[in-house]
Write a protein that holds these residues in place. Structure first.
Motif, short mmCIF file in Angstrom:
data_model
loop_
_atom_site.label_atom_id
_atom_site.label_comp_id
_atom_site.label_asym_id
_atom_site.label_seq_id
_atom_site.Cartn_x
_atom_site.Cartn_y
_atom_site.Cartn_z
N ASP A 19 0.63 -1.10 -0.16
CA ASP A 19 -0.01 -0.53 -0.25
C ASP A 19 1.29 1.14 -0.01
N GLU A 20 2.17 1.38 0.62
CA GLU A 20 2.87 2.10 0.61
C GLU A 20 4.23 2.72 -0.45
N TRP A 21 4.17 0.88 -0.87
CA TRP A 21 5.72 1.55 -1.78
C TRP A 21 5.17 1.09 -2.90
N ASP A 22 4.81 -0.50 -3.09
CA ASP A 22 4.94 -0.89 -5.00
C ASP A 22 3.67 -0.46 -5.61
N ASP A 23 2.71 0.14 -4.35
CA ASP A 23 1.61 1.08 -5.74
C ASP A 23 2.51 2.05 -6.27
N LYS A 24 3.05 2.58 -5.76
CA LYS A 24 3.54 4.14 -6.80
C LYS A 24 4.05 3.26 -8.11
N LEU A 25 4.72 1.67 -8.26
CA LEU A 25 5.10 1.27 -9.20
C LEU A 25 4.02 1.08 -10.44
N ILE A 26 2.44 1.06 -9.53
CA ILE A 26 1.71 0.55 -10.20
C ILE A 26 0.86 1.60 -11.04
N ASP A 27 1.29 2.48 -10.28
CA ASP A 27 0.52 3.85 -10.44
C ASP A 27 1.50 4.49 -12.01
N SER A 28 2.88 4.33 -12.18
CA SER A 28 3.33 4.44 -13.03
C SER A 28 2.87 3.69 -13.93
N LEU A 29 2.26 2.25 -13.97
CA LEU A 29 2.63 1.25 -14.88
C LEU A 29 1.26 1.84 -15.81
N ARG A 30 -0.09 2.04 -14.98
CA ARG A 30 -1.01 2.03 -15.52
C ARG A 30 -1.50 3.96 -15.78
N ARG A 31 -0.24 4.22 -15.91
CA ARG A 31 -0.58 5.87 -16.28
C ARG A 31 0.56 5.73 -17.61
N GLU A 32 1.52 4.50 -17.86
CA GLU A 32 2.04 4.63 -19.02
C GLU A 32 1.56 3.56 -19.88
N LEU A 33 0.59 2.69 -19.91
CA LEU A 33 -0.44 1.79 -20.71
C LEU A 33 -1.79 1.80 -21.04
N ARG A 34 -2.16 2.86 -19.51
CA ARG A 34 -3.87 2.95 -19.98
C ARG A 34 -4.31 2.52 -20.15
#
Length: 199
Positions: A19-34
């Motif tokens: 919830d506090e670290w790897d969620d930011k990686l998920i956010d980045s991936l979602r932004r890039e891949l839409r």
């Protein structure tokens, strides 16, 4: 079947990581891949004390619900457990790609293993013809960049991506990963295709 491709992302270990670290990686991936990708981000059991037995069982359960062509991604110890589980027992589904991000190497030259050590012929044990990508930041102070070289030796078909100036979380920027696994970049899977190079 829609045109949406699935990604299964396995988190790293440590208290609060999901919830506090790897969620930011998920956010980045979602932004890039839409919307082209459906990203699954399950919570691993006892994240503050990763166990190979518990995590590999959870990963295998998650993989049974994937479609053929899904991409599996593992960060940190999640990547280490993912790749060993894939080498130990091939998945029922045909994978589109295997991606490791800042994964510590457990075995000779890397971290000592309590529950398992990665075999020297790991590449031969993985599903044939599935592209393998290794991403590692050169400023990673958790899993030294030398671990990426150990993976490259154990998985000769893998493509190694060394990222200057990036830390263990790749500075919360997975744009390089997204470019690599995006539909234009991944391409069809060709069995036996050589792929060992550095970018």
């Amino acid at each position: 079947m829609t045109g949406t491709r699935q990604i299964l992302f396995i988190q790293g270990g440590g208290a609060g990581t999901h919830d506090e670290w790897d969620d930011k990686l998920i956010d980045s991936l979602r932004r890039e891949l839409r919307e082209r990708y459906e990203i699954r981000y399950p919570r691993m059991p006892n994240e503050d004390d990763p166990s190979y037995a518990r995590w590999s069982a959870a990963i295998r359960r998650e993989m049974t619900s994937l479609d053929d062509g899904a991409i599996v991604v593992g960060h940190s110890v999640g990547g280490t457990i993912l790749i060993n589980a894939l080498g130990e027992r091939p998945p029922e589904r045909e994978l589109g790609a295997i991606v490791l991000i800042a994964a510590p190497f457990v075995g000779a030259g890397g971290w000592p293993g309590d529950e398992f050590e990665l075999p020297h012929d790991l590449g031969a044990r993985l599903p044939q013809g599935v592209p393998v990508h290794l991403f590692h930041g050169l400023q990673d102070e958790t899993a030294p960049p030398s671990h990426a070289d150990l993976y490259a030796r154990a998985i000769p078909q893998a493509q190694l991506h060394r990222l200057p100036g990036r830390d263990h979380q790749l500075n919360n920027d997975l744009s390089d990963v997204a470019k690599t696994i995006g539909p234009d970049e991944l391409g069809p899977v060709t069995p036996g295709q050589p792929g060992a190079h550095t970018s």
